[in-house]
Enzyme design. Structure first.
Site, mmCIF file in Angstrom:
data_model
loop_
_atom_site.group_PDB
_atom_site.id
_atom_site.type_symbol
_atom_site.label_atom_id
_atom_site.label_comp_id
_atom_site.label_asym_id
_atom_site.label_seq_id
_atom_site.Cartn_x
_atom_site.Cartn_y
_atom_site.Cartn_z
ATOM 1 N N ASN A 92 -20.311 25.159 17.540
ATOM 2 C CA ASN A 92 -20.572 24.990 16.031
ATOM 3 C C ASN A 92 -19.633 25.891 15.075
ATOM 4 O O ASN A 92 -18.896 24.818 14.400
ATOM 5 C CB ASN A 92 -21.832 25.902 15.844
ATOM 6 C CG ASN A 92 -22.605 26.140 14.607
ATOM 7 O OD1 ASN A 92 -22.019 26.050 13.592
ATOM 8 N ND2 ASN A 92 -23.745 26.785 14.440
ATOM 9 N N ASP A 93 -19.278 26.948 15.238
ATOM 10 C CA ASP A 93 -18.079 27.665 14.382
ATOM 11 C C ASP A 93 -16.785 26.815 14.596
ATOM 12 O O ASP A 93 -15.950 26.763 13.647
ATOM 13 C CB ASP A 93 -17.944 29.089 14.838
ATOM 14 C CG ASP A 93 -19.439 29.750 14.550
ATOM 15 O OD1 ASP A 93 -19.924 29.389 13.609
ATOM 16 O OD2 ASP A 93 -19.613 30.794 15.181
ATOM 17 N N VAL A 94 -16.504 26.475 15.811
ATOM 18 C CA VAL A 94 -15.289 25.679 16.243
ATOM 19 C C VAL A 94 -14.914 24.346 15.391
ATOM 20 O O VAL A 94 -13.915 23.810 15.416
ATOM 21 C CB VAL A 94 -14.894 25.654 17.663
ATOM 22 C CG1 VAL A 94 -15.182 27.120 18.318
ATOM 23 C CG2 VAL A 94 -15.860 24.455 18.336
ATOM 24 N N SER A 107 -21.892 33.060 15.004
ATOM 25 C CA SER A 107 -21.196 34.091 14.243
ATOM 26 C C SER A 107 -22.315 34.291 13.025
ATOM 27 O O SER A 107 -22.223 35.212 12.105
ATOM 28 C CB SER A 107 -20.045 33.650 13.675
ATOM 29 O OG SER A 107 -20.006 32.444 13.049
#
Lengths: 462, 103
Positions: free
Chosen positions: A387-389, A428
């Site tokens: 997701n965040d990456v 996050s």
């Protein structure tokens, strides 16, 4: 006798350094840990005849302690799933820090003006402080990654409270170190309580995404604490092994922080992940859904597919099915590559371990730097459990907590498929703008089930 | 004391450089196993806890020492087991690669 002991400690120190050196290359890594293990066994066995150990009760307690601690750790270490490795390392590391603090406590309890110097006391106090912080901090890190503690814990004036507690601890430590060996047990107790509290309070506000760096930092701190105890106990094996790990761990921490583009200072002293709701209204576009069958066919007729695996894939145990799917695509002549973000999984290298477990060969796995330019030429980028990456916000929105973090340019592929268990933000807590992009389609479902459906859809094509 | 003041400082300095040098060329794929491996190496604290418990005289010291030995043994054994498990996978996957080439 002391000659044999010293030779054994010397051999252990050499084996540790050789072992660590070998562990830094994939071809020799496995003998490396075995050599280090041999060093550990030699050092432990020879310590049973150490002249400073006396008393039947003490011998019994030592053997009992090793048996209990060793058996529990053996059992838990064999049982733990590969996905839970990071928090297990945190736990074992915390135990080492606690042990170093325990050595310090005994030394300070036994200290009398005749037996100790101020230097010895100062080193013992410093080692105890570092060991205690590493102990309680690692336990919090463990609890967070294990999901026992979901939320980041913050309150107004937290920094001030932390600094105050640290200052009082240091002052107490200074008083103990300069007191010439007269240490009140109340002072000693308060010192350890405050040191442990500081470790907890320092780790509580740090978000889960930053935790690998923190674990690595505590690993380095434990090494340093062990090294300092080596000086106090006049034991070169402890000293060398501890300091080598302290230095190596510090560099490793820097490498990890660099990979995440998060200066260590920011990780430790600014809150992350707790308050990331501000940018949500700016999202344009809608999320589109795709079925597994369509997604499978789309990839089967593609020329080039890049798979971006994340921790979610590993949690769903989907890596084996994904590898099967990859092999089916390869048979159809599709060029399949895996793109690994430096912090995919929970730590640098964690995802490589998980893919290796599934049997994916190295030569189709690429780092961020190697593959980022290739997304432009890929027909499909499949993001599974990450997701965040891949969140483009890191490039575009300076307000975002992850702004500046290098990301995989999955959004530049012609088509993007994001496999996700449900609608929600990542580890996050930041909304992912990629999900709303025009070229993106969401494939909802459990990773393993989706992977199985993808396999079935390609098989159905014949 | 075998290690007198400044000698300790020299050992400290040389060991620190050694640690830094060892890690400086490590590929990203080995970061996690290496962190785990270095975590195992500081399990040598077990030796220190054995000596500390070995000259404990009061029940309080013995209690602290006993807990410390348990924790240290956990650090050493646990650290070894998980590192070995991770590195073993690198070995198996290579074997699989070779099989793949032959097929």
């Amino acid at each position: 006798m002391s000659m044999i002991i010293n030779l054994a400690y010397f051999a252990a120190a050499v084996l540790f350094i050789v072992g660590l050196k070998q562990m830094s290359s994939p071809t020799t890594a496995r003998p490396g840990i075995i050599w280090a293990g041999v060093g550990m066994v030699i050092a432990t066995l020879v310590t049973f005849v150490h002249p400073e150990i006396s008393g039947g009760v003490n011998y019994t307690l030592i053997i009992l302690g090793i048996a209990i601690g060793g058996a529990l750790a053996w059992w838990s270490g064999k049982k733990v799933a590969m996905t839970d490795m990071p928090q297990m390392i945190a736990l074992y590391n915390g135990m080492g820090g606690g042990a170093a603090a325990g050595i310090g406590a005994i030394y300070l309890l036994q200290a009398t003006p005749e037996t100790v110097s101020n230097t010895g006391l100062a080193i013992a106090v410093t080692g105890s402080l570092i060991g205690s912080v590493a102990f309680s901090g690692s336990l919090v890190a463990y609890a967070k990654l294990q999901g026992l503690m979901k939320k980041t814990f913050t309150f107004a004036g937290q920094q001030v409270v932390n600094i105050a507690i640290f200052a009082i601890t240091v002052i107490l430590g200074f008083l103990m170190a300069t007191g010439g060996g007269e240490i009140g047990s109340a002072t000693l107790l308060l010192f350890f309580v405050l040191a442990l509290a500081f470790g907890i309070l320092m780790t509580l506000p740090i978000g889960g995404a930053d935790m690998p760096v923190v674990i690595s930092l505590y690993n380095a701190l434990t090494g340093l604490a062990v090294g300092l105890k080596g000086i106090v106990l006049d034991n070169p094996a402890l000293m060398i092994a501890g300091i080598v790990v302290g230095a190596a761990g510090t560099l490793l921490t820097q490498l990890m922080a660099k990979a995440m583009n998060r200066p260590i200072k920011n990780i430790l002293f600014s809150q992350f992940g707790g308050s990331a709701g501000g940018a949500e209204e700016e999202i344009e576009g809608t999320m589109k859904e795709i079925q597994a069958n369509d997604a499978g066919i789309m990839m089967a007729y593609a020329e080039k597919v890049i798979i971006v695996p994340g921790y979610g894939m590993a949690v769903a145990q989907a890596q084996h099915k994904i590898w099967e799917f990859t092999q089916l695509l390869q048979k159809r002549g599709v060029d399949v590559k895996f793109a690994i973000h430096p912090v995919a999984g929970r730590m640098p290298g964690h995802m490589n371990v998980l893919l290796a477990e599934a049997g994916v060969p190295y030569d189709i796995i690429f780092d961020l730097d190697e593959i980022n330019e290739e997304f432009k030429t890929a027909d499909v980028a499949m993001v599974i459990g990450a997701n965040d990456v891949v969140n483009p916000v890191a490039r575009t929105n300076p307000e975002s907590p992850i702004y500046g973090m290098p990301i995989l340019n999955a959004d530049q592929a012609h088509n993007v498929i994001c496999v996700k268990r449900g609608k929600g933000s990542g580890f996050s807590g930041i909304e992912n703008h990629l999900f709303y992009a025009d070229n993106n389609q969401m494939l909802y479902g459990d990773g393993q089930k989706v992977a199985a459906e993808l396999v079935a859809s390609v098989k159905a094509l014949g | 004391m075998i290690i007198e003041g400044f000698i300790a400082l020299y050992i400290f300095m040389l060991a620190a450089f050694t640690g830094y040098e060892i890690i400086s060329k490590v590929p990203v794929i080995l970061h996690t196993p290496l962190m785990s491996g270095s975590n195992f190496v500081h399990g040598i604290v077990l030796v220190g806890t054995m000596v500390a418990l070995g000259h404990a005289t009061t029940p309080l010291e013995q209690a602290i020492g006993f807990v410390a030995v348990i924790l240290a043994a956990g650090n050493a054994v646990g650290g070894y087991v998980v590192t070995e498990r991770m590195l073993e996978m690198f070995k198996t996957s290579k074997k699989d690669d070779k099989k793949g080439d032959n097929a």
